[in-house]
Every structure is written in structure tokens, then in C-alpha cells.
Scaffold this motif. Structure first.
Motif, PDB file in Angstrom:
ATOM      1  N   THR A 138      10.582  13.890   6.953  1.00 16.60           N
ATOM      2  CA  THR A 138      10.584  12.605   7.639  1.00 16.60           C
ATOM      3  C   THR A 138      12.019  12.154   7.938  1.00 16.60           C
ATOM      4  OG1 THR A 138      10.345  11.622   5.446  1.00 16.60           O
ATOM      5  CG2 THR A 138       8.369  11.777   6.786  1.00 16.60           C
TER       6      THR A 138
ATOM      7  N   LEU B 179       3.272  12.782  -6.583  1.00 16.12           N
ATOM      8  CA  LEU B 179       3.747  14.159  -6.693  1.00 16.12           C
ATOM      9  C   LEU B 179       3.980  14.539  -8.146  1.00 16.12           C
ATOM     10  CD1 LEU B 179       6.186  14.419  -3.675  1.00 16.12           C
ATOM     11  CD2 LEU B 179       4.085  15.698  -4.033  1.00 16.12           C
TER      12      LEU B 179
ATOM     13  N   PRO C 119      11.236   3.145   2.663  1.00 22.07           N
ATOM     14  CA  PRO C 119       9.968   2.469   2.936  1.00 22.07           C
ATOM     15  C   PRO C 119       9.083   2.343   1.706  1.00 22.07           C
ATOM     16  CG  PRO C 119      10.149   4.544   4.145  1.00 22.07           C
ATOM     17  CD  PRO C 119      11.330   4.445   3.270  1.00 22.07           C
ATOM     18  N   SER C 120       8.263   1.312   1.692  1.00 23.28           N
ATOM     19  CA  SER C 120       7.293   1.202   0.612  1.00 23.28           C
ATOM     20  C   SER C 120       6.333   2.365   0.753  1.00 23.28           C
ATOM     21  CB  SER C 120       6.526  -0.109   0.716  1.00 23.28           C
ATOM     22  OG  SER C 120       5.557  -0.019   1.720  1.00 23.28           O
ATOM     23  N   GLY C 121       5.762   2.781  -0.340  1.00 24.54           N
ATOM     24  CA  GLY C 121       4.922   3.966  -0.290  1.00 24.54           C
ATOM     25  C   GLY C 121       5.684   5.184  -0.768  1.00 24.54           C
ATOM     26  N   LEU C 122       7.032   5.119  -0.688  1.00 23.14           N
ATOM     27  CA  LEU C 122       7.811   6.266  -1.146  1.00 23.14           C
ATOM     28  C   LEU C 122       7.690   6.435  -2.660  1.00 23.14           C
ATOM     29  CD1 LEU C 122       9.680   8.553  -0.591  1.00 23.14           C
ATOM     30  CD2 LEU C 122      11.600   7.001  -0.607  1.00 23.14           C
TER      31      LEU C 122
ATOM     32  N   LYS D 239      14.940  12.191   6.129  1.00 20.10           N
ATOM     33  CA  LYS D 239      15.808  11.499   5.181  1.00 20.10           C
ATOM     34  C   LYS D 239      16.547  12.531   4.338  1.00 20.10           C
ATOM     35  CE  LYS D 239      13.185   7.375   5.273  1.00 20.10           C
ATOM     36  NZ  LYS D 239      13.590   7.077   6.649  1.00 20.10           N
TER      37      LYS D 239
ATOM     38  N   ASN E 109       4.838   3.727   7.333  1.00 20.44           N
ATOM     39  CA  ASN E 109       6.142   3.084   7.467  1.00 20.44           C
ATOM     40  C   ASN E 109       7.110   3.935   8.272  1.00 20.44           C
ATOM     41  OD1 ASN E 109       6.550   0.486   6.119  1.00 20.44           O
ATOM     42  ND2 ASN E 109       5.555   1.544   4.424  1.00 20.44           N
TER      43      ASN E 109
ATOM     44  N   LEU F  31      -1.172   3.275  -1.908  1.00 22.03           N
ATOM     45  CA  LEU F  31       0.186   2.975  -2.350  1.00 22.03           C
ATOM     46  C   LEU F  31       1.083   4.194  -2.196  1.00 22.03           C
ATOM     47  CD1 LEU F  31      -0.702   1.107  -5.675  1.00 22.03           C
ATOM     48  CD2 LEU F  31       0.061   0.064  -3.559  1.00 22.03           C
ATOM     49  N   GLY F  32       0.527   5.302  -1.704  1.00 21.17           N
ATOM     50  CA  GLY F  32       1.282   6.547  -1.684  1.00 21.17           C
ATOM     51  C   GLY F  32       1.626   7.034  -0.297  1.00 21.17           C
TER      52      GLY F  32
ATOM     53  N   SER G  90       0.731   5.259   3.030  1.00 21.44           N
ATOM     54  CA  SER G  90       1.548   4.082   3.296  1.00 21.44           C
ATOM     55  C   SER G  90       2.969   4.486   3.719  1.00 21.44           C
ATOM     56  CB  SER G  90       1.581   3.204   2.048  1.00 21.44           C
ATOM     57  OG  SER G  90       2.736   2.432   2.012  1.00 21.44           O
ATOM     58  N   TYR G  91       3.471   5.542   3.083  1.00 21.40           N
ATOM     59  CA  TYR G  91       4.814   6.025   3.422  1.00 21.40           C
ATOM     60  C   TYR G  91       4.860   6.493   4.876  1.00 21.40           C
ATOM     61  CZ  TYR G  91       9.006   8.956   3.313  1.00 21.40           C
ATOM     62  OH  TYR G  91      10.219   9.523   3.588  1.00 21.40           O
TER      63      TYR G  91
ATOM     64  N   VAL H  78       9.103  16.339   1.453  1.00 21.14           N
ATOM     65  CA  VAL H  78       8.542  15.214   2.207  1.00 21.14           C
ATOM     66  C   VAL H  78       9.659  14.399   2.856  1.00 21.14           C
ATOM     67  CG1 VAL H  78       7.262  13.054   1.996  1.00 21.14           C
ATOM     68  CG2 VAL H  78       6.490  15.072   0.762  1.00 21.14           C
ATOM     69  N   LEU H  79      10.729  14.139   2.079  1.00 18.90           N
ATOM     70  CA  LEU H  79      11.835  13.327   2.601  1.00 18.90           C
ATOM     71  C   LEU H  79      12.499  14.008   3.782  1.00 18.90           C
ATOM     72  CD1 LEU H  79      13.339  12.101  -0.773  1.00 18.90           C
ATOM     73  CD2 LEU H  79      12.389  10.678   1.028  1.00 18.90           C
TER      74      LEU H  79
ATOM     75  N   GLY I 252       5.257   5.361  -4.567  1.00 10.65           N
ATOM     76  CA  GLY I 252       3.898   5.821  -4.854  1.00 10.65           C
ATOM     77  C   GLY I 252       3.747   7.306  -4.575  1.00 10.65           C
ATOM     78  N   THR I 253       4.362   7.746  -3.479  1.00 11.01           N
ATOM     79  CA  THR I 253       4.294   9.165  -3.132  1.00 11.01           C
ATOM     80  C   THR I 253       4.950  10.014  -4.216  1.00 11.01           C
ATOM     81  OG1 THR I 253       4.383   8.579  -0.808  1.00 11.01           O
ATOM     82  CG2 THR I 253       4.880  10.846  -1.364  1.00 11.01           C
TER      83      THR I 253
ATOM     84  N   PHE J 181      -1.788  10.160  -5.016  1.00 10.90           N
ATOM     85  CA  PHE J 181      -0.697  10.702  -4.197  1.00 10.90           C
ATOM     86  C   PHE J 181      -0.829  10.252  -2.737  1.00 10.90           C
ATOM     87  CE2 PHE J 181       0.150  14.461  -1.393  1.00 10.90           C
ATOM     88  CZ  PHE J 181       1.516  14.294  -1.310  1.00 10.90           C
TER      89      PHE J 181
END
Lengths: 319, 367
Positions: free
Chosen positions: B40, B339, B329-332, B42, A117, A109-110, A113-114, B36-37, B334-335, A105
Motif C-alpha cells: 500500500t 497478523l 490509517p486506522s485499521g493498521l 508505505k 482508508n 477493525l482490521g 478498515s485499513y 501489506v505496508l 488491527g491489521t 485480521f
């Protein structure tokens, strides 16, 4: 004399070992309370990215910003650890899977990184890195100069923490209670120790230390944000706790050994010694496996001091 | 301190949990993701709608989703196979890398053979390489009871270094000697490309069909054979298994190798279906192995469900690639995957416990 390769290896062992030690010390506290935390890598990365954010956005003198960054890194790590504590202690989920899910999480990659960005922190080097100190101008002193005096504030902090944690674990009542919770929560509970509280506090403390370890990567070693910057250090930290027999002093030595292994490639390259870089890159990971095999089987097995209830959720009803 | 809710152990597991828990987990993950969105800045509804649109809403999008789903199906199967015996193999990532190395080797070595032979050789080599990589972990676990979580993870990093070594750091069999500047692997001949199957407007990669067959075989093996029965005995009680005369050590090695072979097959499909080259950087960025753990957890270790979950997560990633930009964004992805895993893990509590409202203070012991 300070150009001697052995001195350089020792100095970089301390330099690169420091963040691993922070993470490993945190994991040590967590495991001593009976909670296995496999989320260290994720906690380090969250600490690292938050610290970079703090370093870019907090105004003030360099020292003040660095202090805030470290604290925020620790705070971010402890938040993620609180999540792990909730899963493992309150919900009593499988601790292995819970920790793994934390790393996936929050990991490279999670979420880390988010955030990198969204906060746009990866584009430039950090404004206020944690700099290498030169206390008393001694960093040119023979031998000890580079090893002891050419380090950052976090290295000195880690030595203080190492001593304090030794005293705490083996010389105080609270430390004794902590070990009791990790060995036999039933007995500890019967003695009137609040098992849940002890486990929460030490899991969160572990996350904070992992966060500081991550901060060291993003503010000292690189010093810039790169996704997955810790490159597996969190996992090496977990192995180190086993390697150090759950003792802070031995863990510190182990961390420096791995720190030295990590930097060996760069050192040999700068000396024009021809060894394929890949072999050296793989060394810390191969060594971790070797070390684990050594301490898992044979003579060391009997001496292992693993907390007896490590990884077992505590259920009061089942007494 | 008394909490108002109390957990009570379930004695039986009602049927609805089998689909109820994953659905509740998904819902929970979407809600947490929305938090989370929003935090940040969104709009979660529009992000989710765009994922749905780009991941599933057209035949074109769905074909691309199947491409993303294929490696997840293999790594998900690989994780399930090991987890079912209580072996936490998180080395799917490295085992998949080895699979790509093996398949690329076969693809280059058998280049002048007819397509069916090349594909068979790629599959076999991918499985062998991946299986071998996992067998290291299995042997260490069986012989020295070394913690498989850490060794399998360390081998992921070593496998990544091996990939880099083969392409960037040596003049290996895999590296294209004609590549100047940025080194690349040797490109496979077209005869080594795996087929695409068309079902109406939807294109199904050959690897995806292989994954479906593999899922069927794993299901049969685990639910209908003595082998599977013994594995489940070991999982539920290692000491009972020893008394019953089950050779636990051999099972550890066999199951790890099987798990690694499945991940390696995923690597073979990655080379054969999509990249047609040993792409050291590309395969590392994707993180297939770690997602496989999410797949296995959400599928509750059921191989057939793993295929469906893989398609779902494949859609998520596919939408992620398609939408990637400042807005997304990248990582989203993965997040969100993290979750989902998170809530799936937390959701397991519902299968073991019933949540009861605390009616009276049960014990007088101060806590």
C-alpha cells in the motif's frame, strides 16, 4: 395491497436475507467438506471493501462495472478463504482459532478498515450501486411484485445458486464425493478421492460466496463503505447453516426469516408503531441464540445432519 | 502431488518452544505486516520505528502504553481462562461492556461513600455483571450443548445494543438527564476515580495492578489447585473427566462465569481508571474483547505471559492512537494485531509437528 405490512415484511426479508444467504451457502459448502470457517465475517468485509474500490475505479458502463465489482468482491473473499484453507488444511491448525483470527485480521477493525482508508473509498456513496431491477415492469404487481420483482440481480442469482447447489450436493457424483469427504475423509481417501483438493476448493468457493454477500452490503444495502458494515451478518450466516440442517433450501428460508427480523425495526417505525428500536435491533441476535438452543437440544438433535468430520483436520499418516 | 516438506508429529515438546514460538510468530507477523505496508505504498521500517518510539521509547509513552494495556490484560486473562478448558469464549467484548455497566452503576449508586468502598463496589459489580453475561453462555452450553462460540458472539452484539439503549435510547439510571443534544452517561464523582500509582516517572493505573494480582490468582488456581487440575483433565479428555467423576457441566458454567468476571473487571477498570462515565460509543470502538483473544493466543494461555503480551499490544495501540492520520490509517493496528494472531496460530504447528524434508516418496498411492 402492496402497502400491506405483511407484503413489505416478506419483501424486505428477501432483500435483507439475500446477502446472509450468500454467506451461509458458502459456509455450507465449506462445512460439507469438513472445514469449519469462522472467518465468514472477515471474508464478507474484504469482499465488500474490494467491491467498493472496484465500483469507484473501474471505468465503463454501469452494468460492466457492477459485474466487475461483484467478481472482485468474490475474488477478495476467496483470497482470504485460501489463507484459511492453508492454515486449516495444510498446517492443520485448530479450525476454530484459525477462523477467528481471520475475522479479527480482516474484520471491521482490521485489514478491511485499513484498505478503506488507504484506498480512500469511504468518503462518498458508490458510483455504481447494484440497483433494484424491475423485470418486465412487474414490481407493481399485487403481492408478488415487491417480493419477487423488486429485487437486485444478486437475489435472482441466489435462487439459481440455491437450485444448482441442491442438484450438485444430492444429485451429482462430485457432490456425493464432497459429502463423503466431510463425513469420513479416511474412507473418501481410500476411495481415491483427493481430500485436500476437495477441501481447498470448497473452502475457497465458500469465501467467494461470502465476498459476494459482503458486496451486497456495500453496493446495495448502504450503498457506501462503512467499517464493519456487515454488523455480524457473517456470524448469523454460520448459525444459519446449522439452522438449515446443512441444506441449501432450508438455509434460504432461514436467511429470509433473519432478513425480515433485521428490517422489522424500520418497517414498524415507518408505520408509527411504538416499539423501542433497541429491542428490534437485538431481535436477529436473540433469535440466533434461541434457534441454536432449539437445534442443539431436544428433538432436533437426532435429526441434525452435521458432517461427521466437521472441524477435524485430516492427517493421512494417522490412518 | 507430493510437497517437498513433510510434517512429522512431535512426541515430546522441547522447552525452547515456549519462548521460541511466540518470538518467531512476532517476527513472522512483522514480515507479513511489512508486505501489506509495502503493497500500500508505505515504508515498513519507518512505520515500525515510529511505533516503537511512540509506544515504548520514553517514560511518558510507556505510561500511556500501560493505560492501553490494562483492558487487554483483563480480556486476555478472560480468554485464557476459558480457552484452557477448551471453551472458546469470544464474548469478552460483551462481558466487558456489562462490566462497564455494572461499575458505572456502583459508581453512581455509592457516590456519597468513601473512595475505597466505591472502588470495591465497582469491582464487585463489574465482575458480577460480566460474569452473569458469560454465565448465560455457560448455562446454554452445559444444558443444551449449544455452540458457545456463536452464542458468546451474539451476546456481544446484544450487549452493544444494551449499551446504546441505556445511553441513547431510554432515560435509564445511567443516562445524564442534563445532557442536551448528544446524550451522555452520568459522570462519576471524583471520589470514584481509581488511583494512579507512580513508580518513579512511570504512572501505573490501579487497574493494571489489579490485573497483575488477578493474573497471579489465575495462575495459582490453574496450576496449584484441584480445580485447575480438573479443568486441565476436561480440556485434554472430556470422556476421561466424566469417568473420573468430574462434574463437567458445573465446570463449564463456573469457568465461563470466571472468564466473564475477568472481562467485566476490565470494564470496571475502563470506567474507574479512564473514562469515569458509561461511554457507550467509546468502549465499543476500542474492541478490547477481540484483542484479548490475540493476547491469550500469543501468551499461549499462560496468565503471567498474558500481562507482558498485553503491554506489548498496548504499546502497539497507543502508538496507533498517537500516530493516527493519513500516514497511519486506522485499521493498521488491527491489521497488525490480526497478523500476530495469525502467525501465533500458525506457529502452534511447530509445537506439534517437526518439519522434515521429504527424502523419498513414502507411498505409492496416487493422491
Amino acid at each position: 395491497m402492496n402497502n400491506n405490512i405483511l407484503v413489505i415484511i416478506l419483501a424486505s426479508g428477501v432483500f435483507y436475507g439475500t446477502p446472509i444467504f450468500f454467506a451461509a451457502l458458502g459456509e455450507l459448502f465449506t462445512e460439507r467438506s469438513g472445514v469449519l470457517n469462522l472467518g465468514v465475517e472477515g471474508m464478507m468485509l474484504m469482499g465488500g471493501v474490494s467491491a467498493v474500490w472496484a465500483s469507484q475505479h473501474i471505468p465503463g458502463s454501469s452494468w460492466f462495472v457492477v459485474l466487475c465489482s461483484i467478481l472482485i468482491g468474490a475474488f477478495a473473499g476467496s483470497l482470504v478463504a485460501a489463507l484459511h484453507a492453508f492454515l486449516c488444511i495444510t498446517l492443520r491448525t485448530n479450525q476454530t482459532v484459525a477462523g477467528l483470527s481471520i475475522t479479527i485480521f480482516a474484520g471491521g477493525l482490521g485489514l478491511s478498515s485499513y484498505f478503506a482508508n488507504v484506498w480512500d473509498v469511504a468518503s462518498e456513496t458508490v458510483k455504481h450501486p447494484i440497483r433494484i431491477l424491475n423485470p418486465g415492469g412487474l414490481s407493481d404487481a399485487p403481492i408478488v411484485g415487491p417480493i419477487i420483482f423488486h429485487q437486485t440481480i444478486l437475489t435472482y442469482l441466489s435462487w439459481v445458486l440455491c437450485v444448482l447447489s441442491l442438484i450438485y450436493l444430492f444429485r451429482t457424483r462430485t457432490g456425493l464425493k464432497l459429502r463423503a469427504v466431510g463425513e469420513s475423509p479416511q474412507t473418501a481417501d481410500a476411495m481415491g478421492i483427493n481430500v485436500v483438493k476437495y477441501r481447498y476448493i470448497h473452502t475457497i468457493l465458500g469465501g467467494a460466496l461470502a465476498g459476494i454477500g459482503g458486496t451486497y452490503y456495500s453496493l446495495t444495502i448502504v450503498p457506501q463503505w462503512v467499517d464493519g458494515v456487515t454488523k455480524g451478518a457473517g456470524w448469523i450466516a454460520i448459525a444459519l447453516v446449522i439452522f438449515g440442517f446443512w441444506r441449501p433450501d432450508l438455509t434460504l428460508l432461514g436467511a429470509y426469516l433473519f432478513g425480515a427480523l433485521q428490517s422489522l425495526g424500520l418497517i414498524l417505525k415507518s408505520r408509527n408503531i411504538e416499539i423501542n428500536g433497541s429491542i428490534l435491533d437485538a431481535m436477529p441476535f436473540v433469535m440466533t441464540v434461541v434457534v441454536l438452543v432449539l437445534v442443539s437440544g431436544g428433538w432436533a438433535h437426532k435429526r441434525l445432519q452435521a458432517p461427521a468430520s466437521l472441524g477435524v483436520p485430516y492427517e493421512r499418516e494417522e490412518r | 502431488m507430493q510437497s517437498p516438506l513433510r510434517l512429522e508429529r512431535r512426541l515430546t515438546q522441547p522447552k525452547w518452544l515456549n519462548w521460541g514460538v511466540p518470538l518467531l510468530s512476532l517476527l513472522g507477523a512483522l514480515i507479513l505486516g511489512a508486505v501489506v505496508l509495502m503493497a500500500t505504498g508505505k515504508n515498513p521500517i519507518s512505520v515500525y520505528m515510529r511505533i516503537l518510539e511512540r509506544g515504548f521509547a520514553s517514560t511518558d509513552a510507556f505510561s500511556r502504553t500501560l493505560i492501553s494495556a490494562t483492558p487487554y490484560a483483563f480480556t486476555g486473562l478472560a480468554a485464557s481462562v476459558a480457552f484452557r478448558m477448551g471453551l472458546i469464549n469470544i464474548g469478552g467484548e460483551g462481558q466487558l461492556y456489562l462490566g462497564t455497566i455494572g461499575a458505572a452503576f456502583a459508581g453512581i449508586a455509592f457516590a456519597d461513600q468513601p473512595t475505597p468502598i466505591i472502588i470495591t463496589a465497582m469491582i464487585i459489580c463489574g465482575m458480577l455483571f460480566g460474569g452473569f453475561w458469560a454465565a448465560i453462555v455457560g448455562v446454554l452450553k452445559a444444558k443444551f450443548s449449544t455452540n458457545e462460540i456463536i452464542t458468546s458472539l451474539m451476546l456481544n452484539y446484544i450487549a452493544a445494543i444494551l449499551l446504546d439503549y441505556l445511553i441513547f435510547n431510554s432515560t435509564s439510571y445511567w443516562r445524564d438527564p442534563k445532557s442536551f443534544g448528544f446524550p451522555t452517561g452520568k459522570r462519576l464523582v471524583e471520589a470514584a476515580y481509581w488511583y494512579d500509582m507512580s513508580f518513579g516517572p512511570i504512572k501505573v493505573p490501579f487497574g493494571f495492578l489489579v490485573a497483575m494480582i488477578a493474573a497471579g490468582i489465575v495462575w495459582f488456581l490453574y496450576n496449584r489447585t484441584r480445580f485447575g487440575y480438573e479443568v486441565s483433565v476436561i480440556a485434554s479428555s472430556p470422556s476421561a473427566a466424566r469417568y473420573a467423576g468430574i462434574r463437567t457441566r458445573w465446570k463449564i458454567i463456573t469457568v465461563m462465569s470466571l472468564s466473564g468476571a475477568l472481562a467485566g473487571l476490565g470494564g470496571a477498570s475502563d470506567v474507574g481508571d479512564f473514562r469515569h462515565v458509561l461511554d457507550a460509543k467509546g468502549v465499543q470502538i476500542a474492541g478490547y474483547g477481540y484483542t484479548g483473544i490475540v493476547v491469550a493466543a500469543l501468551a499461549r494461555l499462560n496468565p503471567i505471559s498474558a500481562i507482558f503480551v498485553a503491554v506489548f499490544l498496548g504499546g502497539l495501540s497507543n502508538a496507533g492512537y498517537a500516530l493516527q492520520g493519513p500516514d497511519f490509517p486506522s485499521g493498521l493496528v488491527g491489521t497488525l494485531q490480526g497478523l500476530i494472531l495469525f502467525t501465533a496460530v500458525a506457529g502452534e504447528i511447530l509445537t506439534r509437528y517437526r518439519i522434515k524434508r521429504q527424502t523419498h516418496v513414502a507411498e505409492g498411492v496416487p493422491s
